[in-house]
Design a protein around this motif. Structure first.
Motif, PDB file in Angstrom:
ATOM      1  N   VAL A 678      65.397 103.123   2.033  1.00 31.54           N
ATOM      2  CA  VAL A 678      65.447 104.581   1.961  1.00 31.54           C
ATOM      3  C   VAL A 678      66.053 105.185   3.219  1.00 31.54           C
ATOM      4  CG1 VAL A 678      63.479 104.715   0.396  1.00 31.54           C
ATOM      5  CG2 VAL A 678      63.101 104.747   2.886  1.00 31.54           C
ATOM      6  N   THR A 679      66.424 104.333   4.150  1.00 32.13           N
ATOM      7  CA  THR A 679      66.898 104.842   5.437  1.00 32.13           C
ATOM      8  C   THR A 679      68.415 104.834   5.497  1.00 32.13           C
ATOM      9  OG1 THR A 679      64.952 103.850   6.442  1.00 32.13           O
ATOM     10  CG2 THR A 679      66.687 104.598   7.929  1.00 32.13           C
ATOM     11  N   THR A 680      68.962 105.951   5.922  1.00 30.55           N
ATOM     12  CA  THR A 680      70.411 106.059   6.075  1.00 30.55           C
ATOM     13  C   THR A 680      70.777 105.852   7.540  1.00 30.55           C
ATOM     14  OG1 THR A 680      70.551 107.598   4.245  1.00 30.55           O
ATOM     15  CG2 THR A 680      72.406 107.568   5.779  1.00 30.55           C
ATOM     16  N   PHE A 681      71.803 105.058   7.744  1.00 27.05           N
ATOM     17  CA  PHE A 681      72.243 104.740   9.098  1.00 27.05           C
ATOM     18  C   PHE A 681      73.709 105.111   9.279  1.00 27.05           C
ATOM     19  CE2 PHE A 681      68.914 101.657   8.100  1.00 27.05           C
ATOM     20  CZ  PHE A 681      68.103 101.696   9.217  1.00 27.05           C
ATOM     21  N   ALA A 682      74.091 105.229  10.499  1.00 29.12           N
ATOM     22  CA  ALA A 682      75.509 105.393  10.848  1.00 29.12           C
ATOM     23  C   ALA A 682      75.755 104.644  12.145  1.00 29.12           C
ATOM     24  CB  ALA A 682      75.869 106.863  11.004  1.00 29.12           C
ATOM     25  N   ALA A 683      76.858 103.926  12.182  1.00 27.61           N
ATOM     26  CA  ALA A 683      77.215 103.186  13.396  1.00 27.61           C
ATOM     27  C   ALA A 683      78.583 103.658  13.866  1.00 27.61           C
ATOM     28  CB  ALA A 683      77.249 101.693  13.125  1.00 27.61           C
ATOM     29  N   THR A 684      78.788 103.551  15.159  1.00 24.94           N
ATOM     30  CA  THR A 684      80.072 103.912  15.737  1.00 24.94           C
ATOM     31  C   THR A 684      80.644 102.691  16.435  1.00 24.94           C
ATOM     32  OG1 THR A 684      79.336 106.176  16.085  1.00 24.94           O
ATOM     33  CG2 THR A 684      81.278 105.457  17.314  1.00 24.94           C
ATOM     34  N   LEU A 685      81.804 102.274  16.001  1.00 29.95           N
ATOM     35  CA  LEU A 685      82.438 101.081  16.565  1.00 29.95           C
ATOM     36  C   LEU A 685      83.234 101.463  17.808  1.00 29.95           C
ATOM     37  CD1 LEU A 685      81.670 100.269  13.638  1.00 29.95           C
ATOM     38  CD2 LEU A 685      83.748  98.878  13.591  1.00 29.95           C
ATOM     39  N   ALA A 686      83.303 100.535  18.714  1.00 26.49           N
ATOM     40  CA  ALA A 686      84.053 100.788  19.942  1.00 26.49           C
ATOM     41  C   ALA A 686      85.544 100.772  19.655  1.00 26.49           C
ATOM     42  CB  ALA A 686      83.717  99.726  20.989  1.00 26.49           C
ATOM     43  N   ALA A 687      86.253 101.691  20.288  1.00 27.73           N
ATOM     44  CA  ALA A 687      87.698 101.760  20.093  1.00 27.73           C
ATOM     45  C   ALA A 687      88.361 100.503  20.639  1.00 27.73           C
ATOM     46  CB  ALA A 687      88.259 103.000  20.781  1.00 27.73           C
ATOM     47  N   GLY A 688      89.435 100.119  19.995  1.00 29.73           N
ATOM     48  CA  GLY A 688      90.159  98.946  20.482  1.00 29.73           C
ATOM     49  C   GLY A 688      90.989  98.317  19.383  1.00 29.73           C
ATOM     50  N   THR A 689      91.807  97.383  19.779  1.00 29.32           N
ATOM     51  CA  THR A 689      92.576  96.597  18.817  1.00 29.32           C
ATOM     52  C   THR A 689      91.955  95.213  18.763  1.00 29.32           C
ATOM     53  OG1 THR A 689      94.585  97.815  19.347  1.00 29.32           O
ATOM     54  CG2 THR A 689      94.863  95.693  18.244  1.00 29.32           C
ATOM     55  N   TYR A 690      91.629  94.775  17.582  1.00 24.52           N
ATOM     56  CA  TYR A 690      90.788  93.596  17.434  1.00 24.52           C
ATOM     57  C   TYR A 690      91.493  92.461  16.703  1.00 24.52           C
ATOM     58  CZ  TYR A 690      86.745  96.567  18.579  1.00 24.52           C
ATOM     59  OH  TYR A 690      85.847  97.394  19.198  1.00 24.52           O
ATOM     60  N   ALA A 691      91.074  91.258  17.045  1.00 19.15           N
ATOM     61  CA  ALA A 691      91.289  90.126  16.156  1.00 19.15           C
ATOM     62  C   ALA A 691      90.232  90.232  15.068  1.00 19.15           C
ATOM     63  CB  ALA A 691      91.154  88.814  16.920  1.00 19.15           C
ATOM     64  N   PRO A 692      90.508  89.698  13.885  1.00 17.08           N
ATOM     65  CA  PRO A 692      89.579  89.930  12.771  1.00 17.08           C
ATOM     66  C   PRO A 692      88.140  89.540  13.071  1.00 17.08           C
ATOM     67  CG  PRO A 692      91.636  89.026  11.936  1.00 17.08           C
ATOM     68  CD  PRO A 692      91.740  89.009  13.434  1.00 17.08           C
ATOM     69  N   ILE A 693      87.913  88.348  13.578  1.00 15.62           N
ATOM     70  CA  ILE A 693      86.529  87.913  13.777  1.00 15.62           C
ATOM     71  C   ILE A 693      85.869  88.718  14.889  1.00 15.62           C
ATOM     72  CG2 ILE A 693      87.062  86.069  15.413  1.00 15.62           C
ATOM     73  CD1 ILE A 693      84.477  86.012  12.521  1.00 15.62           C
ATOM     74  N   ASP A 694      86.674  89.212  15.814  1.00 16.37           N
ATOM     75  CA  ASP A 694      86.109  90.041  16.875  1.00 16.37           C
ATOM     76  C   ASP A 694      85.719  91.419  16.346  1.00 16.37           C
ATOM     77  OD1 ASP A 694      86.437  87.998  18.695  1.00 16.37           O
ATOM     78  OD2 ASP A 694      88.449  88.660  19.269  1.00 16.37           O
ATOM     79  N   LEU A 695      86.491  91.940  15.400  1.00 19.46           N
ATOM     80  CA  LEU A 695      86.101  93.210  14.783  1.00 19.46           C
ATOM     81  C   LEU A 695      84.811  93.025  13.993  1.00 19.46           C
ATOM     82  CD1 LEU A 695      86.557  96.161  14.078  1.00 19.46           C
ATOM     83  CD2 LEU A 695      88.069  95.428  12.218  1.00 19.46           C
ATOM     84  N   ALA A 696      84.724  91.892  13.293  1.00 17.34           N
ATOM     85  CA  ALA A 696      83.484  91.609  12.561  1.00 17.34           C
ATOM     86  C   ALA A 696      82.307  91.546  13.522  1.00 17.34           C
ATOM     87  CB  ALA A 696      83.621  90.296  11.794  1.00 17.34           C
ATOM     88  N   SER A 697      82.532  90.957  14.671  1.00 13.51           N
ATOM     89  CA  SER A 697      81.468  90.839  15.669  1.00 13.51           C
ATOM     90  C   SER A 697      81.047  92.213  16.180  1.00 13.51           C
ATOM     91  CB  SER A 697      81.959  89.955  16.821  1.00 13.51           C
ATOM     92  OG  SER A 697      80.986  89.883  17.828  1.00 13.51           O
ATOM     93  N   GLU A 698      82.037  93.054  16.456  1.00 12.58           N
ATOM     94  CA  GLU A 698      81.737  94.405  16.926  1.00 12.58           C
ATOM     95  C   GLU A 698      80.974  95.197  15.857  1.00 12.58           C
ATOM     96  OE1 GLU A 698      81.767  96.222  19.434  1.00 12.58           O
ATOM     97  OE2 GLU A 698      81.759  98.274  18.682  1.00 12.58           O
ATOM     98  N   TRP A 699      81.444  95.064  14.643  1.00  6.78           N
ATOM     99  CA  TRP A 699      80.825  95.760  13.516  1.00  6.78           C
ATOM    100  C   TRP A 699      79.345  95.350  13.406  1.00  6.78           C
ATOM    101  CZ3 TRP A 699      82.761  94.811   7.784  1.00  6.78           C
ATOM    102  CH2 TRP A 699      82.230  95.783   6.937  1.00  6.78           C
ATOM    103  N   ARG A 700      79.091  94.047  13.434  1.00  8.06           N
ATOM    104  CA  ARG A 700      77.723  93.564  13.253  1.00  8.06           C
ATOM    105  C   ARG A 700      76.819  93.999  14.409  1.00  8.06           C
ATOM    106  NH1 ARG A 700      76.234  87.250  13.172  1.00  8.06           N
ATOM    107  NH2 ARG A 700      76.099  87.626  15.422  1.00  8.06           N
ATOM    108  N   SER A 701      77.360  93.952  15.578  1.00 11.74           N
ATOM    109  CA  SER A 701      76.507  94.294  16.723  1.00 11.74           C
ATOM    110  C   SER A 701      76.054  95.741  16.648  1.00 11.74           C
ATOM    111  CB  SER A 701      77.268  94.034  18.032  1.00 11.74           C
ATOM    112  OG  SER A 701      78.306  94.976  18.208  1.00 11.74           O
ATOM    113  N   LYS A 702      76.948  96.628  16.170  1.00  7.12           N
ATOM    114  CA  LYS A 702      76.566  98.047  16.086  1.00  7.12           C
ATOM    115  C   LYS A 702      75.608  98.293  14.930  1.00  7.12           C
ATOM    116  CE  LYS A 702      78.670  99.010  19.740  1.00  7.12           C
ATOM    117  NZ  LYS A 702      79.993  99.590  19.875  1.00  7.12           N
ATOM    118  N   VAL A 703      75.780  97.562  13.873  1.00  4.73           N
ATOM    119  CA  VAL A 703      74.871  97.710  12.729  1.00  4.73           C
ATOM    120  C   VAL A 703      73.487  97.188  13.105  1.00  4.73           C
ATOM    121  CG1 VAL A 703      74.396  96.886  10.400  1.00  4.73           C
ATOM    122  CG2 VAL A 703      76.688  97.670  10.997  1.00  4.73           C
ATOM    123  N   ARG A 704      73.447  96.019  13.726  1.00  2.00           N
ATOM    124  CA  ARG A 704      72.137  95.458  14.108  1.00  2.00           C
ATOM    125  C   ARG A 704      71.434  96.349  15.134  1.00  2.00           C
ATOM    126  NH1 ARG A 704      72.839  88.808  14.430  1.00  2.00           N
ATOM    127  NH2 ARG A 704      73.042  88.518  12.176  1.00  2.00           N
TER     128      ARG A 704
END
Lengths: 1000, 262
Positions: A678-704
């Motif tokens: 029931v909880t709504t969240f929002a995450a903000t990713l850090a600006a930058g140009t990423y390699a794919p797995i690094d973007l995934a890493s950034e995404w996950r860290s902000k979600v967690r």
């Protein structure tokens, strides 16, 4: 992997003291059958054959161009000594030249080792026909040989007065097309929720596109019906407007759909056609606005021109009364008459607002004069795109097709019936004219006075007999449509599914060879695991994606089987050829990183000569453009998938998103909204140009960080990153174990191999593990020999913080996970796509709010390849992006720095009508041509059975002598694979094989 | 050691010779596998083959020839023998004078016995007789046999009454390819039958030798040569070249180089 040679042959041939003989069987058949057998040494073979001495063979040469389509035949040359053949009672072999037809005599060449005990172990190295009886002198004769070409007939059939007596002159000589695949109209894109639900309204509005020509073979003169031939064979479907299969007549620069009422569709058997009465057929002509009414109390809507573009259903004009954007007003044109008008409608494609209080309204508007008297209003509270279609009153037009008006000008205006705060998005607005197409006069009508009285009666001049002769008319025009081509037979011979549309490239080529090349089905390799299997090629082309690669081949130009096959291969990135060993057609996709499939890793000891070099930098390409979805009516490509150092795009979907550049910009695309329970969240990713797995890493860290636990996971493709997703937990007999995977951007097969390696590297499990990936289901399976094992649910995995379980689709809703000797993943896993999921078994629902999130306008959807629509994940979801993503723009930039910029490689893929297929082809070609590839040449006595396109590997004992040269590599040949492009097989006295192979 | 001997003419490949098998009238049947028919035995080409049908174990088969006229003969041979299955046969040679009478009396000449030992050619010499017809009786051993044969030989062999002069050589060789690998191993690719070269010097050649050498030089076909060690070969004078050296008046030295038909 399969070898054309038996194990006994290879063992005998590879012996260090083999006695080897080349055998040639020559089968003459005209005027009578006679078989000649010659050998490089006289020999009796165990099959009861005797081979006369008197054969010399030039090497067999077979080759395929790098990234070429294959198909060119292998060739050989043999020389026969001029002695009396055993079958002759007098004379010599030369006397047989005039007694028999030598051209096209079948010649089979074998390599035989005298120690073999059964002739079934003989290795056929060539089977072909005499293309030319070559140089002949008193010593003997030369025979030039080519592989069989009898399959290479001309096609397709053409229209002529024999097969179509009523065909008009303009159709004479036109080929009757052969159709493979799905030619349905381009699907409607998001935010439209259905690909074809509103397509016919869009087409009636002037957006007919991507159709293929139909052939007019009867223009309906007199009582005849108009007949359009769609294909020279049975097809799957022709007319289904609810699913993007319309029929069109060429209008004034647009395609006018035909009303399906009155059209008779014939799908089979020797041709597929449509028939209809020329006098009753109805067409729909669009009236598209020509400008925005700016003056005279005109338009106030935002972006009004977007509502004029019926071809772009994703952009819209905006009405917003709160900002005084009250009216969308566009100028209507007058058109040239195309026939008699039956009625006129308006079509508005729009999306409203749930809080609107007033209806939308469509009406004519005369600048300076005010609104027309017949407005149409309709509800505006729907929040998904919809169509409103209603009659455009007769007072607003005439039979002269003057919709913009004459003395009185009529604009079309869209606004609200009242209110002050209503909002709407108008995707397009147009008029649709329902009309009977103009026909041409063949002979005019007349009243004929019969000068003759009926037989036996006098002519009465007071009552002359009159006969009304009606005008004879015909329907001219060019016709187009969006059919579906060949379908499979009732057994599913070619697709594996009864009566299915044949559209996967290997299936198409196989069906084409059998149907048009008249090749026996058994002469096309389809075996599972067999080298060059057409069936296995489906999986390779699918390339870990959720759908198969597809082609839609419109074969409507006079060609040959070979040229058509070449084009199919080129546009699907494949090579196809007739195997000289087994007389079977083989298919191989060009795909980087192919695994070794020869079954013998070559040692330095196997190589009599070995050298390597690299492609020239001039041959590299880092700008690739695949132009696809050809529109025959407009003679242009509708979409293109491209990548270069400065841009990229996939074509149809999210056409302005750069799919090969992963840049997060603050305030632009840095947000991610989701709801967990029931909880709504929002995450903000850090600006930058990423390699794919690094973007995934950034995404996950902000979600967690938002959820404050480790249950959410993300990833990209099958990439493993140390400390991010490199731990794979299992249990054996209650004891937990943890495998550590090596980092890397793996293919699915590569990831499976790495998983098995990592699991087997765990000490003391008592199990031997294997892992595999199934392309049709996109799922992994891990298996163990020696007993059961358990894969825990992510929530119960000790290594949850950096678990690799999701990489392989293991995300069980049960914390306990699953136990067995073979465990298949719960979720499908796709390559080159970002994914996100949740390992919490106690959360009821996970919603990823790409469409309705609070930050949807600045979400990272484009970057991670998600359509702008919410995704309901459910419990323990694993949700992939809708589109593939990568980092090839940066790769291109880097490599341009190394090797200098090079010209763009443009691929005109008129037979691709599928976005994913085009994108995959672009990516494969980029990956294969972006940097110079290493190629090797060697001579070996160990590889007589080596086929073109097979993938070989060398052992690392080559490293100390001649290290691997690839820039940035580890310098070892181990693990590097090479695709065989040229083979020259010596046939005595030397029996070595000379090979050219290029880094796979 | 015996003497060097040459058979210059094979009477079975001369125009007058007739194969009698299959001609009826009591003649033995054809024993052949098409297209490698028995008629090929009349060809002088060692590689135009006769292939037997399956010859049953412990059974004898006759191959009969009519030479067309009475001829003096002292040698019979089989040339280009190659088993396809089974072990080599035992072959007796018989003859008749006068009209070919298959059911009549055949006079024994000798036996060809060494084909068991992986030889391609074998022969038997016997005292010269005048013969019109010859019969080869092929007796199969304990298992069925199929073989191919280039030809039979019947004719007169000339004994040169000596071996040759010192310095003669026989160099058998194989046409195999010897390919070294990087590690030093050598791949040996055998190329078919063993070949050979004979160099025969003959100093102060007597008239018999000189006459035969000069005749031999004019012949286009191959010859049967019995090497002093007792082996028989089908040979050809290389380049039909004969080196004649005048040693002193009325005395000549010769040197001939023969190649061996494999």
């Amino acid at each position: 992997m399969s070898s054309p040679a038996t194990a006994a042959f290879l063992s005998a041939f590879r012996a260090y003291d083999a006695q080897i003989v080349t055998l040639a069987k020559i089968e003459l058949s005209v005027p009578s059958a006679r078989t000649l057998r010659y050998a490089t040494a006289e020999i009796n073979t165990p099959d009861g054959s005797t081979w006369q001495y008197g054969l010399i063979c030039d090497p067999i040469r077979a080759s395929i161009d790098w990234l070429g389509p294959g198909i060119s035949p292998a060739e050989a040359t043999i020389w026969l000594a001029n002695r009396r053949d055993a079958s002759q009672s007098s004379g010599t072999l030369l006397n047989l030249r005039s007694a028999f037809l030598w051209q096209n005599a079948i010649v089979t060449l074998y390599i035989w080792v005298t120690s073999l005990q059964s002739f079934t172990d003989a290795l056929q190295v060539f089977r072909g026909k005499v293309s030319k009886p070559g140089k002949t002198d008193r010593e003997g004769m030369t025979l030039n040989l080519l592989q069989d070409q009898s399959w290479n007939s001309q096609l397709p059939p053409v229209v002529d007065k024999t097969n179509y007596p009523d065909s008009p002159d303009v159709s004479q000589g036109l080929p009757v097309p052969i159709l493979y695949g799905d030619f349905s109209a381009p699907p409607m894109r998001a935010p439209w929720t259905s690909a074809y639900g509103s397509k016919k309204d869009q087409e009636d509005s002037g957006a007919g596109a991507g159709a293929v020509p139909y052939i007019l073979v009867d223009s309906g003169i007199g009582a005849s019906k108009v007949k359009l031939v769609v294909a020279c064979h049975q097809v799957t479907d022709i007319v289904d407007r609810a699913n993007g299969r319309s029929v069109f007549i060429a209008g004034d620069g647009v395609l006018d759909p035909l009303d399906t009422t009155g059209i008779t569709e014939t799908l089979g058997g020797s041709e597929a056609s449509l028939t209809f009465d020329d006098e009753t057929i109805i067409a729909f002509a669009p009236v598209n606005e020509i400008d925005v009414r700016a003056a005279g109390g005109g338009n106030t809507a935002t972006n009004p021109r977007r509502a004029m573009d019926v071809n772009d259903e994703t952009s819209f004009a905006s009405l917003d009364q709160s900002t005084t954007k009250n009216e969308l007003q566009l100028i209507l044109p007058n058109l040239s008459p195309r026939g008699r008008i039956e009625s006129v409608e308006f079509v508005v494609a729009f999306k409203g607002n749930a809080s609107n209080t007033h209806n939308l309204r469509v009406n004519a508007f005369t600048p300076g004069g005010g609104a027309g008297g017949s407005p149409t209003t309709f509800a505006s509270t729907g929040t998904t795109p919809a169509i409103q279609r209603a009659t455009w009153p007769t007072g607003y037009w005439t039979q002269n097709w003057d919709f913009g008006g004459g003395g009185t000008i009529f604009d079309i205006r869209v606004d609200f019936a009242g209110g002050t705060a209503n909002k709407a998005s108008i995707y397009w607005v147009a008029l649709v004219v329902k009309y009977r197409p103009q026909r041409s006069v063949v002979t005019p009508g007349a009243i004929v006075v019969n000068p003759l009285a009926p037989r036996g009666h006098e002519r009465d001049p007071r009552n002359p007999q009159k006969v009304n002769v009606g005008a004879r008319l015909r329907l001219d025009g060019q016709f187009y449509g969006c059919p579906k081509g060949y379908k499979d037979d009732g057994s599913g011979t070619f697709t594996g599914s009864a009566s299915s549309l044949i559209q996967r490239p290997p299936d198409i080529m196989r069906h084409f060879l059998v149907t048009w090349g008249l090749i026996s089905g058994s002469d096309v390799e389809t075996g599972a695991g067999a080298t060059g299997s057409f069936v296995d090629a489906r999986d390779v082309l699918r390339n870990e994606q959720p759908s198969d690669a597809k082609l839609a081949c419109w074969i409507g130009e006079r060609s040959t089987v070979q040229r058509v096959l070449q084009k199919m291969a080129e546009q699907s990135g494949m090579a196809v050829y007739l195997d000289r060993f087994a007389n079977k057609w083989l298919a191989f996709p060009w795909k980087p990183g192919a695994a070794e499939d020869y079954g013998w890793k070559l040692s330095y000891q196997d190589l009599m000569a070995f050298s390597h070099d690299e492609f020239s930098v001039v041959e590299t390409r880092r700008a690739i453009r695949v132009k696809y979805w050809y529109d025959h009516f407009r003679s242009k490509y509708l979409y293109e998938a491209f990548v270069n150092p400065a841009g990229s795009g996939q074509g149809i979907s999210l056409p302005t998103a750069r799919d090969q550049r992963l840049v997060i910009a603050t305030g632009v695309n840095d947000k991610f909204d989701w709801k967990s329970g029931v909880t709504t969240f929002a995450a903000t990713l850090a600006a930058g140009t990423y390699a794919p797995i690094d973007l995934a890493s950034e995404w996950r860290s902000k979600v967690r960080a938002q959820e404050v636990d480790n249950s959410k996971f993300t990833g990209w493709g099958f990439s493993i990153k140390t400390g991010f997703n490199d731990l794979f937990d299992i249990e054996v007999s209650g004891t937990p174990f943890q495998a550590t995977l090596r980092p890397g951007d793996y293919t699915a097969e590569g990831a499976a191999i790495e998983l098995a390696r990592a699991l087997n590297a765990i000490p003391s499990t008592g199990r031997t593990f294997s892992a595999s990936y199934d392309h049709p289901t996109n799922k992994f399976t891990a298996a163990a020999v020696g007993g059961t094992f358990k894969i825990p649910g992510l929530g119960g995995a000790p290594g949850i913080a950096s678990s690799a379980l999701p990489v392989f689709g293991y995300n069980f809703s049960l914390v306990a996970g699953l136990t067995g000797t073979s465990i298949t993943s719960t979720h499908a896993r796709y390559g080159d796509r970002f994914y996100i999921g949740d390992g919490d078994g106690n959360v009821t629902t996970n919603n990823f709010l790409w469409g309705t999130g609070a930050n949807a306008a600045t979400s990272c959807a484009d970057v991670v390849g998600s359509a702008h629509a919410d995704v309901t994940g459910g419990i323990c979801p694993l949700v992939h992006g809708d589109f593939t993503r990568g980092d090839r723009e940066r790769t291109a930039q880097t490599l341009d720095g190394y090797y200098d910029p090079r010209e763009e490689n443009q691929i005109s893929a008129d037979w691709i009508r599928d976005e994913l297929t085009a994108v995959e082809l672009r990516d494969r070609i980029f990956d294969l041509t972006a940097r110079p590839r290493v190629q090797v040449r060697f001579v070996s006595r160990r590889v007589p059975d080596l086929r073109l396109m097979q993938v070989i590997e060398f052992q690392n004992d080559l490293d100390p002598i001649n290290p691997y040269p690839g820039f940035g590599s580890d310098g070892s040949w181990a693990g590097k694979t090479f695709r065989v492009l040229e083979v020259e097989q010596q046939l005595g006295p030397d029996y070595s094989t000379e090979v050219l192979a290029v880094e796979a | 050691m015996g003497n060097l001997k040459f058979g210059l003419t094979n009477l079975l490949t001369q125009p007058g010779a007739v194969l009698k098998n299959g001609t009826g009238g009591g003649a033995p049947p054809l024993i052949e596998t098409a297209p490698y028919v028995m008629a090929n035995l009349l060809s002088s080409d060692r590689y135009t083959l006769w292939r037997t049908s399956t010859l049953l174990a412990s059974t004898s088969y006759n191959v009969d020839f009519d030479l067309g006229s009475n001829q003096s003969i002292n040698t019979g041979a089989m040339q280009g023998y190659r088993p396809a299955s089974g072990a080599g046969p035992f072959v007796d040679v018989y003859y008749q004078t006068g009209t070919y009478t298959p059911g009549g009396t055949w006079n024994f000449l000798g036996s060809i016995v060494n084909l068991l030992f992986n030889l391609r050619d074998d022969y038997v010499e016997f005292g010269a007789v005048t013969a019109r017809s010859v019969r080869f009786v092929i007796t199969v051993g304990g298992s069925n046999l199929v073989f191919t044969l280039g030809k039979f030989f019947i004719g007169s062999v000339t004994d040169l009454l000596g071996e040759h002069s010192p310095g003669a050589t026989y160099a058998p060789f194989s046409g195999r390819l010897e390919t070294p690998l990087p590690g030093g191993a050598v791949v040996l690719t055998e190329q078919g039958d063993e070949q050979g070269e004979f160099t025969i010097p003959w100093n102060f050649a007597p008239a018999l030798v000189e006459s035969l050498f000069l005749t031999l030089q004019t012949l286009r076909s191959t010859q049967l040569m019995i090497w002093p060690d007792g082996h028989v070969y089908e040979v050809f004078l290389k380049g039909r070249r004969l080196v004649q050296t005048r040693a002193r008046q009325a005395s000549r030295d010769y040197e001939l180089v023969f190649g061996r038909a494999a």
